[in-house]
Design a protein around this motif. Structure first.
Motif, PDB file in Angstrom:
ATOM      1  N   GLY A  59      42.892  34.011  35.888  1.00 48.19           N
ATOM      2  CA  GLY A  59      42.307  35.346  35.798  1.00 48.19           C
ATOM      3  C   GLY A  59      42.428  36.107  37.100  1.00 48.19           C
ATOM      4  O   GLY A  59      43.217  35.780  37.975  1.00 48.19           O
ATOM      5  N   GLU A  60      41.645  37.143  37.239  1.00 47.33           N
ATOM      6  CA  GLU A  60      41.627  37.961  38.450  1.00 47.33           C
ATOM      7  C   GLU A  60      40.462  37.529  39.323  1.00 47.33           C
ATOM      8  O   GLU A  60      39.301  37.720  38.953  1.00 47.33           O
ATOM      9  CB  GLU A  60      41.482  39.451  38.095  1.00 47.33           C
ATOM     10  N   PRO A  61      40.727  36.942  40.481  1.00 45.49           N
ATOM     11  CA  PRO A  61      39.619  36.519  41.342  1.00 45.49           C
ATOM     12  C   PRO A  61      38.858  37.720  41.890  1.00 45.49           C
ATOM     13  O   PRO A  61      39.446  38.764  42.173  1.00 45.49           O
ATOM     14  CB  PRO A  61      40.308  35.752  42.466  1.00 45.49           C
ATOM     15  N   ASN A  62      37.554  37.588  42.005  1.00 49.00           N
ATOM     16  CA  ASN A  62      36.719  38.647  42.545  1.00 49.00           C
ATOM     17  C   ASN A  62      36.016  38.108  43.790  1.00 49.00           C
ATOM     18  O   ASN A  62      35.063  37.348  43.675  1.00 49.00           O
ATOM     19  CB  ASN A  62      35.686  39.102  41.512  1.00 49.00           C
ATOM     20  N   PRO A  63      36.494  38.526  44.984  1.00 43.69           N
ATOM     21  CA  PRO A  63      35.883  38.000  46.193  1.00 43.69           C
ATOM     22  C   PRO A  63      34.497  38.570  46.479  1.00 43.69           C
ATOM     23  O   PRO A  63      33.806  38.107  47.370  1.00 43.69           O
ATOM     24  CB  PRO A  63      36.870  38.411  47.283  1.00 43.69           C
ATOM     25  N   GLY A  64      34.094  39.586  45.733  1.00 41.62           N
ATOM     26  CA  GLY A  64      32.791  40.195  45.970  1.00 41.62           C
ATOM     27  C   GLY A  64      32.834  41.139  47.155  1.00 41.62           C
ATOM     28  O   GLY A  64      33.886  41.519  47.632  1.00 41.62           O
ATOM     29  N   GLY A  65      31.703  41.517  47.646  1.00 40.80           N
ATOM     30  CA  GLY A  65      31.616  42.425  48.780  1.00 40.80           C
ATOM     31  C   GLY A  65      30.435  42.049  49.643  1.00 40.80           C
ATOM     32  O   GLY A  65      29.765  41.054  49.420  1.00 40.80           O
ATOM     33  N   THR A  66      30.187  42.872  50.642  1.00 39.93           N
ATOM     34  CA  THR A  66      29.042  42.640  51.515  1.00 39.93           C
ATOM     35  C   THR A  66      27.990  43.704  51.249  1.00 39.93           C
ATOM     36  O   THR A  66      28.276  44.760  50.685  1.00 39.93           O
ATOM     37  CB  THR A  66      29.451  42.692  52.994  1.00 39.93           C
TER      38      THR A  66
END
Length: 170
Positions: free
Chosen positions: A28-35
Protein backbone atom coordinates in the motif's frame (compact mmCIF):
# COMPACT_ATOMS: atom_id res chain seq x y z
CA UNK A 1 27.73 -31.25 -13.61
CA UNK A 2 29.08 -27.71 -13.82
CA UNK A 3 25.99 -26.49 -15.74
CA UNK A 4 23.71 -28.03 -13.13
CA UNK A 5 25.63 -26.32 -10.32
CA UNK A 6 25.37 -22.94 -12.11
CA UNK A 7 21.60 -23.37 -12.54
CA UNK A 8 21.21 -24.09 -8.82
CA UNK A 9 23.24 -21.01 -7.90
CA UNK A 10 21.23 -18.78 -10.30
CA UNK A 11 17.92 -20.17 -9.02
CA UNK A 12 19.02 -19.66 -5.40
CA UNK A 13 20.04 -16.05 -6.11
CA UNK A 14 16.72 -15.38 -7.85
CA UNK A 15 14.71 -16.76 -4.92
CA UNK A 16 16.87 -14.83 -2.42
CA UNK A 17 16.36 -11.60 -4.41
CA UNK A 18 12.59 -12.05 -4.60
CA UNK A 19 12.30 -12.75 -0.88
CA UNK A 20 14.56 -9.81 0.02
CA UNK A 21 12.80 -7.22 -2.14
CA UNK A 22 9.30 -8.38 -1.23
CA UNK A 23 10.04 -8.40 2.48
CA UNK A 24 10.95 -4.68 2.33
CA UNK A 25 7.64 -3.64 0.81
CA UNK A 26 5.15 -2.35 3.40
CA UNK A 27 2.37 -2.77 0.93
CA UNK A 28 0.00 0.00 0.00
CA UNK A 29 0.93 3.65 0.43
CA UNK A 30 2.99 4.19 3.58
CA UNK A 31 1.95 7.15 5.72
CA UNK A 32 4.84 8.52 7.77
CA UNK A 33 2.52 10.89 9.63
CA UNK A 34 3.51 14.37 10.68
CA UNK A 35 4.58 16.37 13.68
CA UNK A 36 2.46 18.48 15.98
CA UNK A 37 4.03 21.74 14.76
CA UNK A 38 4.41 20.88 11.07
CA UNK A 39 2.35 23.95 10.07
CA UNK A 40 5.06 26.13 11.66
CA UNK A 41 8.02 24.29 10.13
CA UNK A 42 10.13 25.46 7.23
CA UNK A 43 13.02 27.53 6.01
CA UNK A 44 12.53 31.29 5.89
CA UNK A 45 14.22 34.35 4.44
CA UNK A 46 14.03 36.75 7.40
CA UNK A 47 15.34 40.23 8.07
CA UNK A 48 15.79 41.70 11.55
CA UNK A 49 14.59 45.28 12.09
CA UNK A 50 15.22 47.92 14.69
CA UNK A 51 12.28 48.62 17.05
CA UNK A 52 10.80 51.03 14.47
CA UNK A 53 10.05 48.00 12.26
CA UNK A 54 11.52 49.75 9.20
CA UNK A 55 15.27 50.17 9.66
CA UNK A 56 17.27 46.96 9.15
CA UNK A 57 19.03 46.14 12.43
CA UNK A 58 22.77 46.68 12.33
CA UNK A 59 22.58 47.35 8.59
CA UNK A 60 21.75 43.70 7.92
CA UNK A 61 19.72 42.05 5.21
CA UNK A 62 17.89 38.77 4.76
CA UNK A 63 19.25 35.61 6.35
CA UNK A 64 18.13 32.00 6.23
CA UNK A 65 16.25 30.89 9.35
CA UNK A 66 14.65 27.52 10.07
CA UNK A 67 11.71 26.58 12.22
CA UNK A 68 11.39 22.92 13.15
CA UNK A 69 9.72 20.71 15.73
CA UNK A 70 11.24 19.91 19.08
CA UNK A 71 12.02 16.27 19.83
CA UNK A 72 9.16 16.25 22.35
CA UNK A 73 6.74 16.52 19.37
CA UNK A 74 4.40 18.74 21.36
CA UNK A 75 3.51 22.42 20.81
CA UNK A 76 7.18 23.46 21.08
CA UNK A 77 9.41 24.19 18.11
CA UNK A 78 12.74 25.87 17.39
CA UNK A 79 13.62 29.16 15.72
CA UNK A 80 17.17 28.92 14.38
CA UNK A 81 19.24 31.34 12.28
CA UNK A 82 22.07 28.79 12.00
CA UNK A 83 24.43 30.87 14.15
CA UNK A 84 24.32 33.73 11.68
CA UNK A 85 23.51 37.42 12.06
CA UNK A 86 21.43 37.58 15.29
CA UNK A 87 22.70 34.23 16.58
CA UNK A 88 19.31 33.02 17.71
CA UNK A 89 18.39 29.43 18.45
CA UNK A 90 15.62 29.18 20.96
CA UNK A 91 12.54 27.12 21.64
CA UNK A 92 9.12 28.74 21.27
CA UNK A 93 5.60 27.46 21.75
CA UNK A 94 2.70 27.32 19.32
CA UNK A 95 -0.09 29.24 21.05
CA UNK A 96 -2.84 28.72 18.50
CA UNK A 97 -2.56 25.94 15.92
CA UNK A 98 -5.35 27.39 13.78
CA UNK A 99 -4.21 31.02 13.70
CA UNK A 100 -0.52 29.99 13.70
CA UNK A 101 0.59 32.23 16.56
CA UNK A 102 3.60 31.54 18.77
CA UNK A 103 5.77 32.98 21.53
CA UNK A 104 8.63 31.91 23.77
CA UNK A 105 9.09 31.87 27.50
CA UNK A 106 10.42 35.03 29.15
CA UNK A 107 14.23 34.86 29.18
CA UNK A 108 14.32 31.52 27.40
CA UNK A 109 17.71 29.96 26.74
CA UNK A 110 19.45 31.13 23.59
CA UNK A 111 21.76 28.30 22.62
CA UNK A 112 24.32 30.04 20.39
CA UNK A 113 25.35 32.80 22.79
CA UNK A 114 24.52 31.10 26.06
CA UNK A 115 22.33 34.08 26.92
CA UNK A 116 18.57 34.52 26.98
CA UNK A 117 15.91 35.80 24.61
CA UNK A 118 12.19 36.54 24.87
CA UNK A 119 10.22 35.91 21.67
CA UNK A 120 6.74 37.50 21.46
CA UNK A 121 3.99 38.26 18.94
CA UNK A 122 4.91 35.43 16.58
CA UNK A 123 2.60 34.76 13.66
CA UNK A 124 2.60 32.92 10.33
CA UNK A 125 0.22 33.95 7.55
CA UNK A 126 -0.50 31.43 4.82
CA UNK A 127 0.04 32.62 1.22
CA UNK A 128 0.52 36.24 2.37
CA UNK A 129 3.92 37.14 0.89
CA UNK A 130 5.88 37.14 -2.33
CA UNK A 131 9.20 35.35 -2.66
CA UNK A 132 12.19 37.08 -4.26
CA UNK A 133 11.15 35.45 -7.56
CA UNK A 134 7.50 36.48 -7.25
CA UNK A 135 5.92 33.24 -5.99
CA UNK A 136 3.14 33.39 -3.40
CA UNK A 137 4.46 31.99 -0.11
CA UNK A 138 3.80 32.09 3.62
CA UNK A 139 4.88 35.06 5.73
CA UNK A 140 6.40 35.05 9.22
CA UNK A 141 6.77 37.72 11.91
CA UNK A 142 8.02 37.76 15.49
CA UNK A 143 9.64 40.09 18.00
CA UNK A 144 12.62 39.31 20.23
CA UNK A 145 14.37 40.96 23.15
CA UNK A 146 17.89 39.69 23.86
CA UNK A 147 19.78 39.81 27.15
CA UNK A 148 22.67 41.57 25.39
CA UNK A 149 20.40 44.55 24.62
CA UNK A 150 17.74 44.66 27.37
CA UNK A 151 14.75 46.90 26.72
CA UNK A 152 15.20 46.81 22.92
CA UNK A 153 12.63 44.71 21.08
CA UNK A 154 13.80 43.78 17.59
CA UNK A 155 11.24 42.89 14.93
CA UNK A 156 11.71 40.06 12.47
CA UNK A 157 9.80 39.49 9.26
CA UNK A 158 10.16 37.45 6.16
CA UNK A 159 8.79 34.83 3.85
CA UNK A 160 9.04 31.09 3.34
CA UNK A 161 11.80 29.66 1.22
CA UNK A 162 10.65 27.79 -1.89
CA UNK A 163 13.91 26.15 -2.90
CA UNK A 164 13.64 27.57 -6.43
CA UNK A 165 16.89 29.16 -7.62
CA UNK A 166 15.21 32.49 -8.39
CA UNK A 167 13.94 32.64 -4.81
CA UNK A 168 17.26 32.16 -3.04
CA UNK A 169 18.90 34.99 -1.09
CA UNK A 170 19.96 37.83 -3.39
Amino acid sequence: MNKFKNKIIIASLAIFSLVTFNSCDEGGEPNPGGTTTEKFAGDWHIIGFEPDGVTPAFGGGYHLYSTYNASSNDENFWIDDHDEFFEIKTKVQALDMTNLTFAGQVDADELYTGGTVTVTNGKIWKAAAQSFGGHTVDSIYFEAEFDWDPGTVYKFGGHKRTGFLEDELP
